[in-house]
Design a protein around this motif. Structure first.
Motif, PDB file in Angstrom:
ATOM      1  N   TYR A  91      16.738 -40.497 -24.523  1.00 38.46           N
ATOM      2  CA  TYR A  91      16.569 -39.053 -24.431  1.00 38.46           C
ATOM      3  C   TYR A  91      15.652 -38.674 -23.262  1.00 38.46           C
ATOM      4  CZ  TYR A  91      18.755 -38.284 -28.995  1.00 38.46           C
ATOM      5  OH  TYR A  91      19.655 -38.212 -30.037  1.00 38.46           O
ATOM      6  N   ILE A  92      15.767 -37.418 -22.848  1.00 37.02           N
ATOM      7  CA  ILE A  92      14.910 -36.898 -21.783  1.00 37.02           C
ATOM      8  C   ILE A  92      13.445 -37.107 -22.140  1.00 37.02           C
ATOM      9  CG2 ILE A  92      14.135 -34.761 -20.661  1.00 37.02           C
ATOM     10  CD1 ILE A  92      17.112 -33.835 -20.798  1.00 37.02           C
ATOM     11  N   ARG A  93      13.096 -36.906 -23.393  1.00 37.26           N
ATOM     12  CA  ARG A  93      11.712 -37.087 -23.819  1.00 37.26           C
ATOM     13  C   ARG A  93      11.241 -38.517 -23.544  1.00 37.26           C
ATOM     14  NH1 ARG A  93       7.923 -35.010 -27.614  1.00 37.26           N
ATOM     15  NH2 ARG A  93       6.458 -36.645 -28.234  1.00 37.26           N
ATOM     16  N   GLU A  94      12.103 -39.511 -23.793  1.00 37.61           N
ATOM     17  CA  GLU A  94      11.736 -40.910 -23.556  1.00 37.61           C
ATOM     18  C   GLU A  94      11.458 -41.147 -22.078  1.00 37.61           C
ATOM     19  OE1 GLU A  94      14.255 -43.860 -25.725  1.00 37.61           O
ATOM     20  OE2 GLU A  94      15.307 -42.060 -26.395  1.00 37.61           O
ATOM     21  N   ALA A  95      12.269 -40.538 -21.222  1.00 40.05           N
ATOM     22  CA  ALA A  95      12.065 -40.698 -19.782  1.00 40.05           C
ATOM     23  C   ALA A  95      10.740 -40.074 -19.350  1.00 40.05           C
ATOM     24  CB  ALA A  95      13.234 -40.064 -19.020  1.00 40.05           C
ATOM     25  N   VAL A  96      10.450 -38.890 -19.892  1.00 36.59           N
ATOM     26  CA  VAL A  96       9.179 -38.231 -19.556  1.00 36.59           C
ATOM     27  C   VAL A  96       8.004 -39.072 -20.050  1.00 36.59           C
ATOM     28  CG1 VAL A  96       7.758 -36.176 -19.917  1.00 36.59           C
ATOM     29  CG2 VAL A  96      10.223 -35.930 -19.524  1.00 36.59           C
ATOM     30  N   GLU A  97       8.124 -39.627 -21.250  1.00 34.32           N
ATOM     31  CA  GLU A  97       7.067 -40.500 -21.781  1.00 34.32           C
ATOM     32  C   GLU A  97       6.815 -41.680 -20.847  1.00 34.32           C
ATOM     33  OE1 GLU A  97       8.524 -41.584 -25.616  1.00 34.32           O
ATOM     34  OE2 GLU A  97       7.602 -39.870 -26.632  1.00 34.32           O
ATOM     35  N   GLN A  98       7.889 -42.255 -20.311  1.00 33.22           N
ATOM     36  CA  GLN A  98       7.744 -43.407 -19.426  1.00 33.22           C
ATOM     37  C   GLN A  98       7.088 -43.013 -18.106  1.00 33.22           C
ATOM     38  OE1 GLN A  98       8.530 -46.675 -20.441  1.00 33.22           O
ATOM     39  NE2 GLN A  98       7.199 -46.995 -18.665  1.00 33.22           N
ATOM     40  N   ILE A  99       7.453 -41.834 -17.598  1.00 39.29           N
ATOM     41  CA  ILE A  99       6.825 -41.334 -16.370  1.00 39.29           C
ATOM     42  C   ILE A  99       5.318 -41.204 -16.566  1.00 39.29           C
ATOM     43  CG2 ILE A  99       6.607 -39.302 -14.867  1.00 39.29           C
ATOM     44  CD1 ILE A  99       9.654 -38.865 -15.302  1.00 39.29           C
ATOM     45  N   VAL A 100       4.927 -40.620 -17.703  1.00 44.61           N
ATOM     46  CA  VAL A 100       3.506 -40.457 -18.009  1.00 44.61           C
ATOM     47  C   VAL A 100       2.826 -41.817 -18.153  1.00 44.61           C
ATOM     48  CG1 VAL A 100       1.856 -39.581 -19.711  1.00 44.61           C
ATOM     49  CG2 VAL A 100       3.847 -38.201 -19.079  1.00 44.61           C
ATOM     50  N   ALA A 101       3.495 -42.739 -18.877  1.00 43.47           N
ATOM     51  CA  ALA A 101       2.929 -44.077 -19.084  1.00 43.47           C
ATOM     52  C   ALA A 101       2.745 -44.821 -17.770  1.00 43.47           C
ATOM     53  CB  ALA A 101       3.828 -44.883 -20.020  1.00 43.47           C
ATOM     54  N   ASP A 102       3.631 -44.557 -16.809  1.00 47.48           N
ATOM     55  CA  ASP A 102       3.546 -45.233 -15.509  1.00 47.48           C
ATOM     56  C   ASP A 102       2.526 -44.577 -14.587  1.00 47.48           C
ATOM     57  OD1 ASP A 102       5.459 -47.021 -16.340  1.00 47.48           O
ATOM     58  OD2 ASP A 102       7.122 -46.097 -15.247  1.00 47.48           O
ATOM     59  N   GLY A 103       1.932 -43.482 -15.034  1.00 47.21           N
ATOM     60  CA  GLY A 103       0.869 -42.849 -14.265  1.00 47.21           C
ATOM     61  C   GLY A 103       1.337 -41.980 -13.113  1.00 47.21           C
ATOM     62  N   LEU A 104       2.625 -41.615 -13.104  1.00 50.87           N
ATOM     63  CA  LEU A 104       3.114 -40.745 -12.027  1.00 50.87           C
ATOM     64  C   LEU A 104       2.899 -39.291 -12.412  1.00 50.87           C
ATOM     65  CD1 LEU A 104       4.521 -43.494 -11.420  1.00 50.87           C
ATOM     66  CD2 LEU A 104       6.413 -42.183 -10.486  1.00 50.87           C
ATOM     67  N   GLN A 105       2.628 -38.470 -11.428  1.00 46.53           N
ATOM     68  CA  GLN A 105       2.391 -37.052 -11.689  1.00 46.53           C
ATOM     69  C   GLN A 105       3.415 -36.142 -11.038  1.00 46.53           C
ATOM     70  OE1 GLN A 105      -1.824 -36.461 -10.622  1.00 46.53           O
ATOM     71  NE2 GLN A 105      -2.201 -36.177 -12.807  1.00 46.53           N
ATOM     72  N   ARG A 106       3.916 -36.550  -9.890  1.00 50.32           N
ATOM     73  CA  ARG A 106       4.912 -35.724  -9.194  1.00 50.32           C
ATOM     74  C   ARG A 106       6.305 -36.138  -9.641  1.00 50.32           C
ATOM     75  NH1 ARG A 106       4.496 -36.136  -3.138  1.00 50.32           N
ATOM     76  NH2 ARG A 106       5.712 -34.212  -3.196  1.00 50.32           N
ATOM     77  N   VAL A 107       7.116 -35.121  -9.963  1.00 55.36           N
ATOM     78  CA  VAL A 107       8.450 -35.382 -10.494  1.00 55.36           C
ATOM     79  C   VAL A 107       9.468 -34.474  -9.812  1.00 55.36           C
ATOM     80  CG1 VAL A 107       9.897 -35.457 -12.575  1.00 55.36           C
ATOM     81  CG2 VAL A 107       7.428 -35.902 -12.757  1.00 55.36           C
ATOM     82  N   VAL A 108      10.589 -35.063  -9.402  1.00 55.37           N
ATOM     83  CA  VAL A 108      11.749 -34.271  -8.996  1.00 55.37           C
ATOM     84  C   VAL A 108      12.790 -34.461 -10.091  1.00 55.37           C
ATOM     85  CG1 VAL A 108      13.633 -33.978  -7.347  1.00 55.37           C
ATOM     86  CG2 VAL A 108      11.329 -34.487  -6.524  1.00 55.37           C
ATOM     87  N   ALA A 109      13.173 -33.356 -10.740  1.00 52.57           N
ATOM     88  CA  ALA A 109      14.126 -33.404 -11.846  1.00 52.57           C
ATOM     89  C   ALA A 109      15.491 -32.939 -11.358  1.00 52.57           C
ATOM     90  CB  ALA A 109      13.641 -32.539 -12.998  1.00 52.57           C
ATOM     91  N   LEU A 110      16.484 -33.799 -11.536  1.00 54.52           N
ATOM     92  CA  LEU A 110      17.829 -33.546 -11.017  1.00 54.52           C
ATOM     93  C   LEU A 110      18.853 -33.786 -12.115  1.00 54.52           C
ATOM     94  CD1 LEU A 110      19.761 -33.145  -8.509  1.00 54.52           C
ATOM     95  CD2 LEU A 110      19.651 -35.637  -8.236  1.00 54.52           C
ATOM     96  N   VAL A 111      19.615 -32.757 -12.459  1.00 52.11           N
ATOM     97  CA  VAL A 111      20.679 -32.893 -13.458  1.00 52.11           C
ATOM     98  C   VAL A 111      21.970 -33.252 -12.739  1.00 52.11           C
ATOM     99  CG1 VAL A 111      21.962 -31.760 -15.311  1.00 52.11           C
ATOM    100  CG2 VAL A 111      19.546 -31.196 -14.923  1.00 52.11           C
ATOM    101  N   MET A 112      22.731 -34.192 -13.318  1.00 50.20           N
ATOM    102  CA  MET A 112      23.997 -34.583 -12.709  1.00 50.20           C
ATOM    103  C   MET A 112      25.096 -33.569 -13.038  1.00 50.20           C
ATOM    104  SD  MET A 112      23.820 -37.311 -10.792  1.00 50.20           S
ATOM    105  CE  MET A 112      22.428 -36.412 -10.161  1.00 50.20           C
TER     106      MET A 112
END
Length: 317
Positions: A91-112
């Protein structure tokens, strides 16, 4: 903007990974409302006919990986790809959780999905924002909201249509009717000023112009309307095909410009259902290949992301 690692959050609708996933998948789509057993069986049969699962997750992961690699090769930013699905794992939530866990702050969100609707792209954005809020995260997210008119996407579609013409005999080429399609949505969005329909028709027109396709030899229609009693955007391709046949059309090429990957709406709704309707009416129907992770399409996406970041930098300068 300084050079730093950016999370590339690539999102898609999601699809069942096995026939056992069908019922819970539909439960997710329907917001927890039970699906009538006959509809579950109908959809299970569709997935059985296309291999027993959706290829969408595999394709989206490939798109994200190649897109990140392409962007990283060009610089000046470094991207790390993440994949999140709106209606199934991961899920999108899982991806966001992983981004946070990896310590990244800048995100480009792209829907296919190339075209904006509050019911499509808008819903993905809400999912991301809800996940960020629930996690108490502080992320700098920029959303790519639409790219259906980007010149490189238009050229990628035109290229796929040219290649698909080879499936017709040379003497059929002048008789081919080109049908652009996209996923239908409830027609009520038109009264709400939603840009979805207008953006799709712009894409169709730009592709036709790029190809030099005669105006009377192409049209735009919808497909894959939901199973509700509400009025959906049309005309529907399954009604258009018999109507064209009655007018004497014998060759149809479908260009699903609202989709960028193989999944059930392509592999069943067009390749099986629409083709069967065409055969019943004496029409030769072909479809352009899906974009998937094709290099020219990835080049288009890379340009979309780069230009989006440049615009964001200019607006915040």
């Amino acid at each position: 903007m300084t050079q730093s690692e950016i999370a590339l959050l690539v999102m898609a609708y999601g699809g069942p990974n096995s026939l056992d996933d069908i019922e819970p998948y539909l439960l997710d789509i329907r917001g927890g409302r039970a699906t009538p057993p006959e509809l579950v069986e109908e959809i299970r049969e569709r997935y059985a006919l296309i291999g027993g699962r959706s290829p969408l997750l595999d394709i989206t992961r490939a798109q994200a990986e190649v897109l990140a690699a392409r962007l990283n090769a060009e610089g000046p930013y470094t991207f790390k790809p993440y994949v999140g699905m709106r209606h199934w794992f991961p899920y999108i939530r899982e991806a966001v959780e992983q981004i946070v866990a990896d310590g990244l702050q800048r995100v480009v969100a792209l829907v296919m999905a190339p075209h904006y609707s509050r019911m499509s792209i808008g819903a993905y954005i809400k999912n991301v924002e809800a996940a960020v809020t629930d996690l108490g995260a502080e992320l700098d997210i920029t959303y790519v909201r639409q790219w259906g008119d980007h010149p490189l996407y238009i050229e990628a579609v035109a290229r796929h249509i040219r290649e698909a013409l080879h499936a017709f005999a040379p003497e059929e080429h002048a008789r081919v009717k080109l049908l652009f399609t996209a996923h239908s949505l409830p027609a009520a969005i038109m009264q709400q000023g939603d840009p979805y329909d207008a953006q799709l028709r712009t894409t169709a027109r730009l592709v036709a112009e790029r190809l030099g396709w005669p105006e009377d030899r192409w049209m735009f229609c919808y497909q894959s309307a939901g199973a509700s009693n509400a009025k959906w955007l049309g005309p529907d391709i399954n009604e258009v095909i018999p109507a064209l046949a009655a007018e004497g059309e014998t060759a149809i090429l479908v260009a699903p410009v609202g989709f960028v990957a193989d999944h059930v709406e392509i592999l069943y709704d067009i390749d099986i259902e629409a083709r069967q309707i065409a055969e019943e009416h004496g029409v030769h129907l072909e479809r352009m290949a899906s974009m998937n992770a094709e290099p020219h399409f990835v080049e288009a996406l890379a340009a979309v992301v780069r230009e989006h970041l440049e615009q964001a930098a200019h607006e915040t300068a």
